[in-house]
Design a protein around this motif. Sequence first.
Motif, PDB file in Angstrom:
ATOM      1  N   ASP A 133     -27.596  28.468 -20.984  1.00  0.00           N
ATOM      2  CA  ASP A 133     -27.311  29.465 -19.955  1.00  0.00           C
ATOM      3  C   ASP A 133     -27.108  28.819 -18.580  1.00  0.00           C
ATOM      4  N   HIS A 134     -27.175  27.493 -18.537  1.00  0.00           N
ATOM      5  CA  HIS A 134     -26.910  26.749 -17.300  1.00  0.00           C
ATOM      6  C   HIS A 134     -25.708  25.814 -17.452  1.00  0.00           C
ATOM      7  N   THR A 135     -25.407  25.423 -18.688  1.00  0.00           N
ATOM      8  CA  THR A 135     -24.296  24.492 -18.957  1.00  0.00           C
ATOM      9  C   THR A 135     -23.170  25.146 -19.740  1.00  0.00           C
ATOM     10  N   GLY A 136     -23.196  26.478 -19.854  1.00  0.00           N
ATOM     11  CA  GLY A 136     -22.277  27.169 -20.759  1.00  0.00           C
ATOM     12  C   GLY A 136     -20.809  26.919 -20.514  1.00  0.00           C
ATOM     13  N   ASN A 137     -20.440  26.618 -19.266  1.00  0.00           N
ATOM     14  CA  ASN A 137     -19.035  26.355 -18.946  1.00  0.00           C
ATOM     15  C   ASN A 137     -18.830  24.924 -18.452  1.00  0.00           C
ATOM     16  N   GLY A 138     -19.710  24.037 -18.878  1.00  0.00           N
ATOM     17  CA  GLY A 138     -19.660  22.662 -18.396  1.00  0.00           C
ATOM     18  C   GLY A 138     -18.342  21.971 -18.627  1.00  0.00           C
ATOM     19  N   ASN A 139     -17.735  22.209 -19.777  1.00  0.00           N
ATOM     20  CA  ASN A 139     -16.490  21.505 -20.100  1.00  0.00           C
ATOM     21  C   ASN A 139     -15.299  21.938 -19.255  1.00  0.00           C
ATOM     22  N   LEU A 140     -15.450  22.990 -18.469  1.00  0.00           N
ATOM     23  CA  LEU A 140     -14.380  23.356 -17.537  1.00  0.00           C
ATOM     24  C   LEU A 140     -14.275  22.361 -16.386  1.00  0.00           C
ATOM     25  N   PHE A 141     -15.318  21.528 -16.196  1.00  0.00           N
ATOM     26  CA  PHE A 141     -15.411  20.706 -14.990  1.00  0.00           C
ATOM     27  C   PHE A 141     -15.347  19.211 -15.290  1.00  0.00           C
ATOM     28  N   THR A 142     -14.553  18.849 -16.284  1.00  0.00           N
ATOM     29  CA  THR A 142     -14.423  17.433 -16.630  1.00  0.00           C
ATOM     30  C   THR A 142     -13.684  16.632 -15.553  1.00  0.00           C
ATOM     31  N   ALA A 143     -12.942  17.290 -14.672  1.00  0.00           N
ATOM     32  CA  ALA A 143     -12.265  16.582 -13.578  1.00  0.00           C
ATOM     33  C   ALA A 143     -13.203  16.353 -12.392  1.00  0.00           C
ATOM     34  N   SER A 144     -14.385  16.976 -12.424  1.00  0.00           N
ATOM     35  CA  SER A 144     -15.360  16.842 -11.341  1.00  0.00           C
ATOM     36  C   SER A 144     -16.242  15.615 -11.574  1.00  0.00           C
ATOM     37  N   THR A 145     -16.896  15.150 -10.520  1.00  0.00           N
ATOM     38  CA  THR A 145     -17.930  14.137 -10.665  1.00  0.00           C
ATOM     39  C   THR A 145     -19.225  14.837 -11.050  1.00  0.00           C
ATOM     40  N   TRP A 146     -19.816  14.391 -12.157  1.00  0.00           N
ATOM     41  CA  TRP A 146     -21.019  15.017 -12.689  1.00  0.00           C
ATOM     42  C   TRP A 146     -22.247  14.330 -12.109  1.00  0.00           C
ATOM     43  N   ILE A 147     -23.101  15.093 -11.422  1.00  0.00           N
ATOM     44  CA  ILE A 147     -24.357  14.588 -10.862  1.00  0.00           C
ATOM     45  C   ILE A 147     -25.465  15.008 -11.815  1.00  0.00           C
ATOM     46  N   VAL A 148     -26.190  14.025 -12.393  1.00  0.00           N
ATOM     47  CA  VAL A 148     -27.153  14.355 -13.440  1.00  0.00           C
ATOM     48  C   VAL A 148     -28.321  13.379 -13.429  1.00  0.00           C
ATOM     49  N   ASP A 149     -29.514  13.886 -13.676  1.00  0.00           N
ATOM     50  CA  ASP A 149     -30.681  13.047 -13.878  1.00  0.00           C
ATOM     51  C   ASP A 149     -30.463  12.184 -15.122  1.00  0.00           C
ATOM     52  N   ALA A 150     -30.832  10.902 -15.029  1.00  0.00           N
ATOM     53  CA  ALA A 150     -30.583   9.971 -16.124  1.00  0.00           C
ATOM     54  C   ALA A 150     -31.314  10.399 -17.404  1.00  0.00           C
ATOM     55  N   ASP A 151     -32.556  10.872 -17.279  1.00  0.00           N
ATOM     56  CA  ASP A 151     -33.314  11.297 -18.455  1.00  0.00           C
ATOM     57  C   ASP A 151     -32.688  12.538 -19.091  1.00  0.00           C
TER      58      ASP A 151
END
Length: 287
Positions: A133-151
């Motif tokens: 419910d937080h990443t449901g449309n994540g693949n729409l943003f493959t052109a963006s820079t993804w900021i993510v915790d390493a773990d």
Amino acid sequence: MALRNALLAAAACALAACNQSGAPEPDPPAVQLYAMDCGHSTFSDIGMFADDGSMNGQSRTLVVPCYLIRHPSGDLIWDTGLPEAIADMPDGWRPDGFPAHFVVPVKLTAQLQQLGLTPADIEFVSFSHMHSDHTGNGNLFTASTWIVDADERTRMFDAEHRADPQDFNNYNRLETAETQLIEGDAEHDVFGDGSVRVIQAPGHTPGHTVLLVQLPNAGAVLVTGDMWHLAESRERRLVPSFNTDRAQTIASMDKVEALARENEALVIREHVQEDFDAMPRFPEALN
């Protein structure tokens, strides 16, 4: 002289957008925060959100928001809500064996379009954590820079989650996206000026994060992911039974409360309808 002044005033309005009174429109605030409705989850039993059993058997509808932060240096989408494909399901989505009914009233892409944007226009994407419910449309943003915790990234791409295509396929194409990892105990200053900070608050998941936004007029806003699911969760320090680490969760609650005090921040419990309703109604922004 009067004619000359009139011509100068007309030229000023041609160069800067003018309102109906003929005065130049003020520049928009440097940072703006938009709250978008990216779904609703109606639970027949919210017992899972409190490991002390105090919420067993109760029902509740939770809002599922997405947040857009607009900054002179680019745009950040924070949490992408439920998959917008649910909007095309006449009766929403009822997963087998799970006590919830999910609906999406308006697609995320349609909301971005109201601002003249497409997912490809968004410079940065970040999720408070990996749940669908937080990443449901994540693949729409493959052109963006993804900021993510390493773990969190490690967990998202482990063997267990690769084997669950229903959720994994919401974000799997980000594996090869341009990525900025948040490592150790660091936080991430998105635009380098302290106005938008991704801050680690693990426990719900290994790399759960919260977002602190400093707005020029409204002040600090703390968007807290799944730190607190329910209206009762913050005051009663309720810990969901499915969190990865209970002690870490309690420590993160203390950390987030300290952040709120130090910054005199408006705290947004993301799934609580009253907190969402307190934000300007999209497409208006908090600034």
